[in-house]
Design a protein around this motif. Structure first.
Motif, PDB file in Angstrom:
ATOM      1  N   ASP A 142       0.842  -1.211   0.000  1.00 18.77           N
ATOM      2  CA  ASP A 142       0.000   0.000   0.000  1.00 18.77           C
ATOM      3  C   ASP A 142       0.874   1.258   0.000  1.00 18.77           C
ATOM      4  O   ASP A 142       0.625   2.213  -0.739  1.00 18.77           O
ATOM      5  CB  ASP A 142      -0.929   0.006   1.224  1.00 18.77           C
ATOM      6  N   ILE A 143       1.909   1.238   0.819  1.00 16.31           N
ATOM      7  CA  ILE A 143       2.793   2.402   0.930  1.00 16.31           C
ATOM      8  C   ILE A 143       3.645   2.548  -0.330  1.00 16.31           C
ATOM      9  O   ILE A 143       3.854   3.658  -0.827  1.00 16.31           O
ATOM     10  CB  ILE A 143       3.652   2.285   2.205  1.00 16.31           C
ATOM     11  N   LEU A 144       4.100   1.428  -0.884  1.00 18.35           N
ATOM     12  CA  LEU A 144       4.945   1.501  -2.087  1.00 18.35           C
ATOM     13  C   LEU A 144       4.125   1.839  -3.338  1.00 18.35           C
ATOM     14  O   LEU A 144       4.647   2.427  -4.283  1.00 18.35           O
ATOM     15  CB  LEU A 144       5.739   0.211  -2.260  1.00 18.35           C
ATOM     16  N   SER A 145       2.859   1.519  -3.345  1.00 22.04           N
ATOM     17  CA  SER A 145       1.982   1.947  -4.450  1.00 22.04           C
ATOM     18  C   SER A 145       1.783   3.459  -4.383  1.00 22.04           C
ATOM     19  O   SER A 145       1.843   4.157  -5.401  1.00 22.04           O
ATOM     20  CB  SER A 145       0.624   1.244  -4.371  1.00 22.04           C
TER      21      SER A 145
ATOM     22  N   VAL B   5      -1.724   3.674 -11.409  1.00 23.62           N
ATOM     23  CA  VAL B   5      -0.788   3.013 -10.489  1.00 23.62           C
ATOM     24  C   VAL B   5      -1.606   2.112  -9.563  1.00 23.62           C
ATOM     25  O   VAL B   5      -2.412   2.585  -8.761  1.00 23.62           O
ATOM     26  CB  VAL B   5       0.001   4.046  -9.652  1.00 23.62           C
ATOM     27  N   ILE B   6      -1.408   0.815  -9.719  1.00 21.64           N
ATOM     28  CA  ILE B   6      -2.231  -0.170  -9.005  1.00 21.64           C
ATOM     29  C   ILE B   6      -1.343  -1.069  -8.155  1.00 21.64           C
ATOM     30  O   ILE B   6      -0.329  -1.579  -8.631  1.00 21.64           O
ATOM     31  CB  ILE B   6      -3.003  -1.056 -10.014  1.00 21.64           C
ATOM     32  N   GLY B   7      -1.734  -1.239  -6.892  1.00 21.34           N
ATOM     33  CA  GLY B   7      -1.026  -2.183  -6.025  1.00 21.34           C
ATOM     34  C   GLY B   7      -1.792  -3.493  -5.943  1.00 21.34           C
ATOM     35  O   GLY B   7      -3.014  -3.510  -6.110  1.00 21.34           O
TER      36      GLY B   7
ATOM     37  N   VAL C 218      -7.814  -4.413  -4.997  1.00 18.73           N
ATOM     38  CA  VAL C 218      -6.476  -3.879  -5.249  1.00 18.73           C
ATOM     39  C   VAL C 218      -6.196  -2.678  -4.347  1.00 18.73           C
ATOM     40  O   VAL C 218      -7.118  -2.115  -3.749  1.00 18.73           O
ATOM     41  CB  VAL C 218      -6.327  -3.451  -6.729  1.00 18.73           C
ATOM     42  N   SER C 219      -4.938  -2.309  -4.279  1.00 11.23           N
ATOM     43  CA  SER C 219      -4.572  -1.099  -3.543  1.00 11.23           C
ATOM     44  C   SER C 219      -4.682   0.082  -4.497  1.00 11.23           C
ATOM     45  O   SER C 219      -4.022   0.113  -5.540  1.00 11.23           O
ATOM     46  CB  SER C 219      -3.145  -1.232  -3.004  1.00 11.23           C
TER      47      SER C 219
ATOM     48  N   TYR D  25      -3.449   4.976  -0.238  1.00  5.44           N
ATOM     49  CA  TYR D  25      -3.599   3.752  -1.021  1.00  5.44           C
ATOM     50  C   TYR D  25      -3.918   2.630  -0.047  1.00  5.44           C
ATOM     51  O   TYR D  25      -3.199   2.429   0.938  1.00  5.44           O
ATOM     52  CB  TYR D  25      -2.298   3.421  -1.762  1.00  5.44           C
ATOM     53  N   ILE D  26      -5.000   1.913  -0.302  1.00  2.00           N
ATOM     54  CA  ILE D  26      -5.417   0.831   0.598  1.00  2.00           C
ATOM     55  C   ILE D  26      -6.232  -0.172  -0.208  1.00  2.00           C
ATOM     56  O   ILE D  26      -6.801   0.169  -1.252  1.00  2.00           O
ATOM     57  CB  ILE D  26      -6.220   1.421   1.801  1.00  2.00           C
TER      58      ILE D  26
END
Length: 312
Positions: free
Chosen positions: A124-127, A141-143, A255-256, A269-270
């Motif tokens: 979540d943080i890296l996304s 940008v999708i996590g 997804v995030s 992002y979560i």
């Protein structure tokens, strides 16, 4: 001439190489480029995967560099430090935020205009970091978010109720990590709510369902303890996401993604259900959560926010 679909994978460790194998196995693209700080490892993987092509779909596969991102549809990032036994996903944040800053700036220098797919933890943080560092619109940008946690939940519920996991509709949302939560209020078998089964005394009790969730939440720790890393599940989850994007499926996947007021949350992002297609995130699917679930989701967001303050 049919449009070429091109995936660039950054990071050919356990997760990356498993994902590359899934892409080749499922014939998800025409071109697959492997980038790794260890160039020889990327070259070895490219050779190995090329030798599998007589058994699959035609594809060009090579070990490349960041300039190859220029015309890529999808840049998939699995690079970064791995979770060690006893480490949480959030413990990785400092190491991996630094790695991502340099990766994302290199990708953007190439003139990349596609979509980012992020699997590295804490995802979540890296996304969020990828979105910030890239300057791209958030929908691109999708996590991987809670897509794997959701799959783990559906698998365990399918065993408990003895039904095909594809007919189990239940979500894990929140942080991909210790503060995630199950949305029992919307869990169904087919279209029948699990709450109906509970009322009738059929299948697992609420205590047993709670234990199923704990097994889902802690699954990575159990796998890491036994074999050092998790990679097959997340690789298949990323392949599923890739297919949803490249085939313009408009599929609902957990997804995030960036929230802009949904669930009363902003600038984070979560993991939540969202509709995914060729342009990325079409829209967030906002579930009508009960009070307890909403409280837990806000707690999960707060956990992420506190960590993000250290990075941004």
């Amino acid at each position: 001439m049919e449009k070429v679909t091109k995936i660039v994978l950054i990071g050919t460790g356990f997760v990356g190489s498993s994902y590359a194998f899934a892409v080749v196995n499922q014939g998800l693209a025409n071109e697959l480029v492997l980038i790794d700080i260890n160039k020889k490892k990327a070259e070895g993987d490219a050779m190995d995967l090329n030798h599998a092509l007589p058994f699959g779909s035609p594809m060009r596969i090579w070990a490349g560099d960041y300039s190859d991102c220029k015309d890529a549809d999808l840049v998939v990032i699995t690079a970064g430090a791995n979770q060690q036994p006893g480490e949480t996903r959030l413990d990785l944040v400092d190491k991996n935020a630094k790695i991502f800053k340099s990766i994302v700036s290199e990708v953007m220098k190439s003139g990349f205009v596609g979509l980012f797919l992020v699997a590295t933890n804490p995802v979540d943080i890296l996304s969020y970091a990828t979105w910030k560092y890239s300057g791209l619109p958030a929908h691109r940008v999708i996590g991987s978010g809670t897509i794997l946690d959701t799959a783990r939940l559906r698998y365990l519920l399918s065993k408990a109720y003895k039904v095909n996991p594809q007919n189990v509709h239940a979500y894990i949302i929140g942080e991909h990590g210790d503060s995630e939560l199950p949305v029992w209020s919307h869990a169904t078998l087919g279209v029948r709510p699990i709450s109906d089964y509970l009322k009738e005394g059929k299948g697992p009790t609420q205590d047993e369902l709670d234990q199923i969730f704990i097994n889902v939440r802690d699954a990575a720790y159990h796998i890491i303890d036994r074999k050092g890393a998790t990679y097959y599940g997340i690789a298949m989850a990323m392949a599923r996401l890739t297919r949803a994007i490249l085939n313009d499926e408009n599929s609902v996947l957990t997804v995030s993604t960036l929230l802009n007021g949904e669930y009363g949350l902003k600038d984070i992002y979560i993991g939540v259900p969202a509709i995914v297609n060729r342009s990325g995130i079409r829209e967030v699917v906002e579930l009508n959560l009960n009070e307890q679930e909403l409280e837990k989701l806000h707690h999960s967001a707060e956990v992420l926010t506190q960590i993000m303050k250290k990075v941004f």
